[in-house]
Write a protein that holds these residues in place. Structure first.
Motif, short mmCIF file in Angstrom:
data_model
loop_
_atom_site.label_atom_id
_atom_site.label_comp_id
_atom_site.label_asym_id
_atom_site.label_seq_id
_atom_site.Cartn_x
_atom_site.Cartn_y
_atom_site.Cartn_z
N GLY A 288 -43.10 26.50 -30.65
CA GLY A 288 -41.87 26.98 -31.25
C GLY A 288 -40.88 25.86 -31.46
O GLY A 288 -40.24 25.40 -30.51
N THR A 289 -40.76 25.36 -32.69
CA THR A 289 -39.79 24.32 -33.00
C THR A 289 -38.40 24.85 -32.70
O THR A 289 -38.06 25.97 -33.07
N PRO A 290 -37.54 24.08 -32.04
CA PRO A 290 -36.25 24.61 -31.59
C PRO A 290 -35.30 25.02 -32.69
O PRO A 290 -34.35 25.76 -32.45
N GLN A 291 -35.50 24.56 -33.93
CA GLN A 291 -34.64 24.91 -35.06
C GLN A 291 -33.21 24.43 -34.89
O GLN A 291 -32.27 25.02 -35.45
N ASP A 292 -32.99 23.38 -34.09
CA ASP A 292 -31.66 22.79 -34.00
C ASP A 292 -31.30 22.20 -35.36
O ASP A 292 -32.13 21.55 -36.01
N THR A 293 -30.04 22.40 -35.77
CA THR A 293 -29.64 22.02 -37.12
C THR A 293 -28.29 21.32 -37.09
O THR A 293 -27.37 21.76 -36.38
N LEU A 294 -28.17 20.25 -37.85
CA LEU A 294 -26.91 19.56 -38.05
C LEU A 294 -26.43 19.84 -39.48
O LEU A 294 -27.20 19.70 -40.43
N THR A 295 -25.15 20.22 -39.63
CA THR A 295 -24.59 20.54 -40.94
C THR A 295 -23.52 19.52 -41.29
O THR A 295 -22.59 19.29 -40.50
N TYR A 296 -23.68 18.91 -42.48
CA TYR A 296 -22.76 17.87 -42.94
C TYR A 296 -22.08 18.31 -44.23
O TYR A 296 -22.62 19.10 -45.00
N ASP A 297 -20.90 17.77 -44.45
CA ASP A 297 -20.26 17.89 -45.76
C ASP A 297 -21.05 17.04 -46.74
O ASP A 297 -21.30 15.85 -46.48
N ALA A 298 -21.48 17.64 -47.85
CA ALA A 298 -22.38 16.93 -48.78
C ALA A 298 -21.71 15.75 -49.45
O ALA A 298 -22.41 14.83 -49.91
N THR A 299 -20.38 15.72 -49.51
CA THR A 299 -19.67 14.64 -50.19
C THR A 299 -19.25 13.54 -49.22
O THR A 299 -19.54 12.36 -49.43
N SER A 300 -18.58 13.91 -48.13
CA SER A 300 -18.05 12.92 -47.20
C SER A 300 -19.04 12.52 -46.11
O SER A 300 -18.90 11.46 -45.50
N GLY A 301 -20.03 13.39 -45.84
CA GLY A 301 -20.97 13.13 -44.76
C GLY A 301 -20.43 13.50 -43.40
O GLY A 301 -21.07 13.20 -42.38
N GLU A 302 -19.27 14.18 -43.35
CA GLU A 302 -18.68 14.58 -42.07
C GLU A 302 -19.55 15.64 -41.40
O GLU A 302 -20.02 16.58 -42.05
N LEU A 303 -19.76 15.50 -40.10
CA LEU A 303 -20.52 16.49 -39.34
C LEU A 303 -19.65 17.72 -39.14
O LEU A 303 -18.61 17.67 -38.48
N LEU A 304 -20.06 18.86 -39.69
CA LEU A 304 -19.28 20.09 -39.65
C LEU A 304 -19.71 21.02 -38.51
O LEU A 304 -18.89 21.75 -37.97
#
Length: 508
Positions: A288-304
């Motif tokens: 079972g892959t943990p499905q941990d996810t990082l979400t970034y702003d597509a323009t600035s690259g800021e971690l949201l």
């Protein structure tokens, strides 16, 4: 009537009624254990063992050049050991229509490979019969029947450990088939019980959606979003600025995950100023892959947002990973393959026992049951081999090539069913001819592969590409087994012996 006697009827009919459907489900799931290897085998461009030098930005550039419609989202997956190429999918905004391509790893710039059904065809046949939600519900119902048959079978078999060591292939027909049914049922019982349970459990939210619909006022997507902890940002309906490099975001994600591998990368509302990039973690060594996810702003690259799966969702993912065998490498997948084949043999043996007990009664309907047996038990594997032949013989430039492969499978299966109906009164001869046809198709595929692709069997073995060579080796083994069985059935059938009271066969 005691418990064993009451369970006997439940086991017979609970296993008999869905047996043909269960065979299709188990056979397709067994083949799907090596779906990615089949994807490679069915794409000659992947037979040279070339490692892709393309990047995520190259794939996105191809999408921008070739798709002009406004997109709701697109997603991509980088090369892995089992799939050494980039995959891309996208959904045009407002259409709910999905498109998918795979890129040839041999070029510096992304170029799509000819489409093919690949091993994904068997995966979808396994869980929804290529019939959408209706097919998924049918498969779930069949899985529940299988659970009932397994539990009731355990109850009625008093000599379950003795059955494990008993197989008398030269005994009378009913006894031999009963031994085979018991043997394969006992060998694979824990596996079949776990796979039947997890197969039903991982779709429980789809089978019983009432609670989520009531609690979330019909907004089921909100329920799934909260369970998974996913991040969502409303559209701003403003033009998007120049996007951040996806390769840079992937590198940053690896750093934050201490060098862990990256799986799917998805971009939501890419043409809007609210666009976000989701980078999902991949770990093939765990159940079972943990499905941990990082979400970034597509323009600035800021971690949201940093999504770490909750305990409950991790338990669900563990069940899903246990069912789909996406862990432990080739050895685990091979074990699943063998246990799946045991499940197919258990179903065949059980139906043959049911037929053998009734063939002395002069029931005319039995010929139609035998025809259905031949149509499913032999027809499905033969149609699957025909699909592989179609993937090699249909030209790469043919439009709607994957659809044509699907029609090869359907047409071959219909022909096998018609053949079984026409030969319904000559079951032994029909089986012998089906085995011979299976031998020709299976043994011919490695030869056809060598003529139509650069990665023939000897070349794959020479460079140690066992993942690709295993497909040809398995086909050769299947062909030789079919030949050996056909030779046995070509001999004259043994003269039937009328059993006396002392020799009558009992089920348990």
């Amino acid at each position: 009537m005691n418990l064993r006697q009451s369970m006997a009827g439940l086991h017979t009919w609970g296993g008999l009624l869905p047996s043909w459907l269960l065979y299709v489900i188990i056979f397709a799931g067994t083949v799907a254990c090596f779906d990615k290897e089949l994807n490679r085998w069915m794409r000659p461009a992947l037979h040279e063992g070339v490692v892709s030098t393309q990047g995520a930005d190259d794939v996105r550039d191809w999408l921008q050049r070739n798709v002009s419609e406004e997109l709701h989202a697109f997603w991509m997956h980088g090369p892995t050991a089992r799939e050494p190429y980039w995959r891309l999918g996208w959904e045009v905004d407002g259409t709910e229509t999905f498109h998918n391509v795979a890129f040839d790893p041999r070029g510096a710039r992304p170029e799509p490979m000819p489409e093919t059904l690949g091993g994904d065809f068997f995966f979808k046949l396994h869980y929804n019969l290529h019939a959408g939600d209706v097919g998924m519900y049918i498969v779930g119902l069949a899985g529940m029947f299988m659970l009932v048959a397994l539990v009731s079978g355990l109850i009625i078999h008093r000599r379950i450990f003795k059955d494990f060591f008993t197989l008398r292939p030269k005994a009378n027909g009913q006894r031999a088939w009963l031994d085979a049914h018991n043997l394969f049922g006992v060998v694979g019982f824990p596996f079949h019980l776990i796979l039947a349970y997890t197969g039903v459990a991982i779709f429980v939210a789809s089978y019983m959606p009432a609670a989520a619909q009531v609690s979330y006022s019909g907004n089921v997507m909100q329920y799934f979003g909260e369970v998974m902890g996913s991040y969502h940002r409303e559209e701003l309906h403003q033009p998007a600025a120049a996007p951040r490099s996806l390769d840079a975001l992937i590198a940053e994600s690896r750093r934050l995950w201490d060098g862990a591998e990256v799986g799917w990368v998805s971009v939501h509302h890419p043409d809007d100023a609210s666009a976000v990039v989701d980078v999902r973690r991949r770990d093939g060594s765990r159940i079972g892959t943990p499905q941990d996810t990082l979400t970034y702003d597509a323009t600035s690259g800021e971690l949201l947002n940093r999504q770490d799966a909750s305990t409950g969702y991790r338990a669900y993912l563990w069940l899903a990973g246990l069912h789909m065998a996406q862990f432990g490498g080739s050895l685990v997948r091979l074990l699943y393959l063998l246990m799946g084949l045991c499940g197919c043999a258990m179903l065949v043996g059980g139906l043959q026992v049911w037929l053998a007990k009734r063939e002395g009664r002069g029931d005319r309907s039995l010929v139609w049951v035998r025809a259905l047996n031949a149509s499913v038990f032999a027809g499905l594997p033969l149609a699957s081999l025909a699909l592989l032949w179609g993937s090699r013989l249909i030209p790469a430039t043919f439009s709607e090539r994957a659809i044509a492969e699907g029609w090869v499978f359907v047409g071959a299966w219909l022909l096998m069913a018609l053949w079984a109906v026409l030969e319904r009164r000559n079951a032994r001869r029909l089986l012998r001819h089906q085995l011979l046809l299976g031998a020709v198709l299976a043994l011919g595929l490695p030869l056809l592969n060598g003529l139509t692709a650069d990665g023939h069997l000897l070349a794959n073995l020479a460079r140690g590409d066992w993942a690709l060579a295993s497909v040809d080796l398995f086909l050769i083994a299947v062909g030789l087994i079919c030949l050996a069985c056909a030779r046995r059935f070509s001999a004259a059938p043994a003269r039937a012996v009328v059993p006396g009271r002392a020799n009558r066969v009992r089920e348990a």
